[in-house]
Design a protein around this motif. Sequence first.
Motif, PDB file in Angstrom:
ATOM      1  N   ARG A   8       0.820  -1.223   0.000  1.00 49.49           N
ATOM      2  CA  ARG A   8       0.000   0.000   0.000  1.00 49.49           C
ATOM      3  C   ARG A   8       0.850   1.268   0.000  1.00 49.49           C
ATOM      4  NH1 ARG A   8      -2.483   0.507   6.127  1.00 49.49           N
ATOM      5  NH2 ARG A   8      -0.597  -0.090   7.248  1.00 49.49           N
ATOM      6  N   GLY A   9       2.075   1.176   0.460  1.00 46.19           N
ATOM      7  CA  GLY A   9       2.946   2.339   0.468  1.00 46.19           C
ATOM      8  C   GLY A   9       3.676   2.567  -0.845  1.00 46.19           C
ATOM      9  N   TYR A  10       3.536   1.612  -1.780  1.00 48.95           N
ATOM     10  CA  TYR A  10       4.285   1.690  -3.034  1.00 48.95           C
ATOM     11  C   TYR A  10       3.391   1.687  -4.279  1.00 48.95           C
ATOM     12  CZ  TYR A  10       7.857   0.158   0.260  1.00 48.95           C
ATOM     13  OH  TYR A  10       8.681   0.050   1.351  1.00 48.95           O
ATOM     14  N   ASP A  11       2.164   1.242  -4.120  1.00 45.94           N
ATOM     15  CA  ASP A  11       1.290   1.095  -5.277  1.00 45.94           C
ATOM     16  C   ASP A  11      -0.023   1.838  -5.025  1.00 45.94           C
ATOM     17  OD1 ASP A  11       0.622  -0.579  -7.848  1.00 45.94           O
ATOM     18  OD2 ASP A  11      -1.088  -0.866  -6.496  1.00 45.94           O
ATOM     19  N   LYS A  12      -0.440   2.680  -5.970  1.00 46.71           N
ATOM     20  CA  LYS A  12      -1.639   3.489  -5.800  1.00 46.71           C
ATOM     21  C   LYS A  12      -2.885   2.627  -5.657  1.00 46.71           C
ATOM     22  CE  LYS A  12      -4.345   7.208  -7.895  1.00 46.71           C
ATOM     23  NZ  LYS A  12      -4.484   8.129  -9.054  1.00 46.71           N
ATOM     24  N   ARG A  57      -2.932   1.156  -2.260  1.00 51.46           N
ATOM     25  CA  ARG A  57      -3.154   2.199  -1.262  1.00 51.46           C
ATOM     26  C   ARG A  57      -4.653   2.489  -1.104  1.00 51.46           C
ATOM     27  NH1 ARG A  57       0.473   5.227  -2.872  1.00 51.46           N
ATOM     28  NH2 ARG A  57      -0.647   6.666  -4.242  1.00 51.46           N
ATOM     29  N   LEU A  58      -5.398   2.356  -2.203  1.00 51.70           N
ATOM     30  CA  LEU A  58      -6.832   2.617  -2.183  1.00 51.70           C
ATOM     31  C   LEU A  58      -7.657   1.384  -1.812  1.00 51.70           C
ATOM     32  CD1 LEU A  58      -7.133   4.773  -5.444  1.00 51.70           C
ATOM     33  CD2 LEU A  58      -7.167   5.604  -3.077  1.00 51.70           C
ATOM     34  N   TRP A  85      -6.271  -1.763  -0.226  1.00 51.14           N
ATOM     35  CA  TRP A  85      -5.647  -2.793   0.602  1.00 51.14           C
ATOM     36  C   TRP A  85      -6.590  -3.362   1.663  1.00 51.14           C
ATOM     37  CZ3 TRP A  85      -4.913  -2.473   5.898  1.00 51.14           C
ATOM     38  CH2 TRP A  85      -5.104  -1.205   6.481  1.00 51.14           C
TER      39      TRP A  85
END
Length: 216
Positions: A148-152, A155-156, A158
């Motif tokens: 979630r910290g690396y992929d948009k 992140r939306l 997870w």
Amino acid sequence: MNKKILFFFWLIMVSVGPYIVYSNSNMELILSNRFLLVNYIQRTLGLMAFGAITFQITLGSNMDYFRKVLAGSALKFHIINGLFTYFLVFSHPLMWIVSNYFLRGRIDIYFPFVDVCLLCKSWLDWVYNFGRLGFWAITIAVSAGLLRGYDKFMRLNWRKFHVLNYFAFYFVSIHAYNLGSDSTIKLFLYFFWACQILVGYSIIKNLRKIPRLFLN
């Protein structure tokens, strides 16, 4: 509640399993046979994973409360325990591979991780199946949290994948209850049903939130 109480609760959840296995084992015999020793480690890791998953779901489902009383420590503990839980979950079938090598003289990676059957021949095959499904459900849930910290997209979304932890818990429960050689002793049954109550309460408490994840 403070950090020490939370840590104490975690310690209980991951320590009951090793005690159950130890109390149900002939250590003199186990220490004299490498197959039995690896099997002993596998059983221990499996029950530790079961307790750690229960703790992870309980903590995560009540994160709003724990953040109020523990601030950022609650999330850190949740992340660390998540990684530790996955280490246990991965190590459990890994020990099966080692024990199978000692027993049959060959390395079989396919059976514990991949050999999922849709129309299983026996209930035992289904029980193994639930273990594999639990492993992959946890793998996806943990991966979503890490990414979630690396992929948009993650992140939306997870949290949607994290719902798989609930399914994983019940997959692992069926696997442990029906296959584990320690599942017949009273302490295991007390521990097993205590975990069911904790996770069941967590699900009921957050039942309204789950549909919203998939509607947004």
